[in-house]
Structures are given as structure tokens and as C-alpha cells.
Design a protein around this motif. Structure first.
Motif, PDB file in Angstrom:
ATOM      1  N   LYS A   1       0.836  -1.205   0.000  1.00 28.47           N
ATOM      2  CA  LYS A   1       0.000   0.000   0.000  1.00 28.47           C
ATOM      3  C   LYS A   1       0.870   1.254   0.000  1.00 28.47           C
ATOM      4  CE  LYS A   1      -4.282   1.325  -0.033  1.00 28.47           C
ATOM      5  NZ  LYS A   1      -5.230   0.971  -1.047  1.00 28.47           N
ATOM      6  N   ALA A   2       1.978   1.242   0.742  1.00 31.08           N
ATOM      7  CA  ALA A   2       2.881   2.390   0.782  1.00 31.08           C
ATOM      8  C   ALA A   2       3.567   2.597  -0.567  1.00 31.08           C
ATOM      9  CB  ALA A   2       3.920   2.204   1.887  1.00 31.08           C
ATOM     10  N   ALA A   3       3.925   1.508  -1.214  1.00 30.58           N
ATOM     11  CA  ALA A   3       4.616   1.606  -2.495  1.00 30.58           C
ATOM     12  C   ALA A   3       3.670   2.000  -3.636  1.00 30.58           C
ATOM     13  CB  ALA A   3       5.310   0.280  -2.815  1.00 30.58           C
ATOM     14  N   PHE A   4       2.409   1.601  -3.527  1.00 30.45           N
ATOM     15  CA  PHE A   4       1.417   1.869  -4.570  1.00 30.45           C
ATOM     16  C   PHE A   4       0.143   2.425  -3.933  1.00 30.45           C
ATOM     17  CE2 PHE A   4       4.038  -1.731  -5.844  1.00 30.45           C
ATOM     18  CZ  PHE A   4       4.508  -1.320  -7.078  1.00 30.45           C
ATOM     19  N   PRO A   5       0.156   3.655  -3.467  1.00 31.80           N
ATOM     20  CA  PRO A   5      -0.976   4.202  -2.715  1.00 31.80           C
ATOM     21  C   PRO A   5      -2.289   4.251  -3.494  1.00 31.80           C
ATOM     22  CG  PRO A   5       0.684   5.894  -3.139  1.00 31.80           C
ATOM     23  CD  PRO A   5       1.254   4.600  -3.595  1.00 31.80           C
TER      24      PRO A   5
ATOM     25  N   GLY B   1      -3.201  -3.072   7.937  1.00 27.64           N
ATOM     26  CA  GLY B   1      -2.129  -2.864   6.971  1.00 27.64           C
ATOM     27  C   GLY B   1      -2.532  -2.039   5.769  1.00 27.64           C
ATOM     28  N   GLY B   2      -3.793  -1.618   5.728  1.00 25.25           N
ATOM     29  CA  GLY B   2      -4.236  -0.756   4.640  1.00 25.25           C
ATOM     30  C   GLY B   2      -5.019  -1.432   3.536  1.00 25.25           C
TER      31      GLY B   2
END
Length: 112
Positions: A4-8, A28-29
Motif C-alpha cells: 500500500k505504501a509503495a502503490f498508494p 495494513g491498509g
């Protein structure tokens, strides 16, 4: 969380087999959860979690929960009664002509 952080902008779904896993996915999103197998399915007969477990996961998280595993026109109405957001299936679409299957699934969804 790393995905999720790498591909918001990515819509992220996580396959889960327990309430704890669904909670971790949400934390974790994850945008949604695929929970199952709910019903017996070839190769996973002993791992079927059942409708009660599905309903508990639906209540435990705020993100949509989609049911997977052993879903057919005969049990789709019961799934909707758990509050799940949707269903995912493969085998039911491979075993019969598509139109009659879709008709039965739609009727089951309306009954739920």
C-alpha cells in the motif's frame, strides 16, 4: 502495508482465512478482504470456515468482506444474510452454461 505504501493508488485486497488475518489486513491498509473458503470446495473440504465465521469477520472489520469458496446458486442467499459485501467464485461458472448460473445467482442475491 508495504504494498500500500509503495502503490498508494492501488486497490488492495487480501485473502484471509481467519478473523485475526482480516484485522491485520485492515490495519495494513487493505481496501477489502476475500474470506474463505466459506463452504467445502475440492481440495479444501476440511478448511471450510462456515457462515458463522464469515459473519464474525464481517462484524470485526470496517472494510468490505467478500466471501469465497464453494459458492453456488444454492447457497448465495445465505451468504448475503451475513452482511458480506460480495462473493467471488470460479467453479460455478465453469460447470454449467453461464446464463442460467447468472440468473440463479441474481435471484439468490435478491432473496438475501
Amino acid at each position: 502495508a508495504d504494498v500500500k505504501a509503495a502503490f498508494p493508488g492501488l486497490l488492495l485486497g487480501v485473502s484471509c482465512h481467519s478473523q485475526a488475518a482480516a484485522r491485520r489486513a485492515e490495519a495494513g491498509g487493505a481496501d477489502f478482504v476475500l474470506f474463505g473458503p466459506v463452504f467445502k470446495t475440492p481440495g479444501k473440504e476440511e478448511r471450510a470456515s462456515g457462515l458463522s465465521a464469515l459473519a464474525e469477520v464481517v462484524q470485526a472489520v470496517r472494510i468490505p468482506v467478500h466471501a469465497i469458496g464453494g459458492i453456488d446458486a444454492g447457497n448465495v442467499t445465505e451468504l448475503w444474510r451475513t452482511g458480506c459485501a460480495g462473493v467471488a467464485a470460479i467453479r460455478v461458472f465453469l460447470e454449467e452454461p453461464l446464463e442460467p448460473v447468472l440468473t440463479r445467482l441474481r435471484l439468490g442475491a435478491r432473496a438475501g
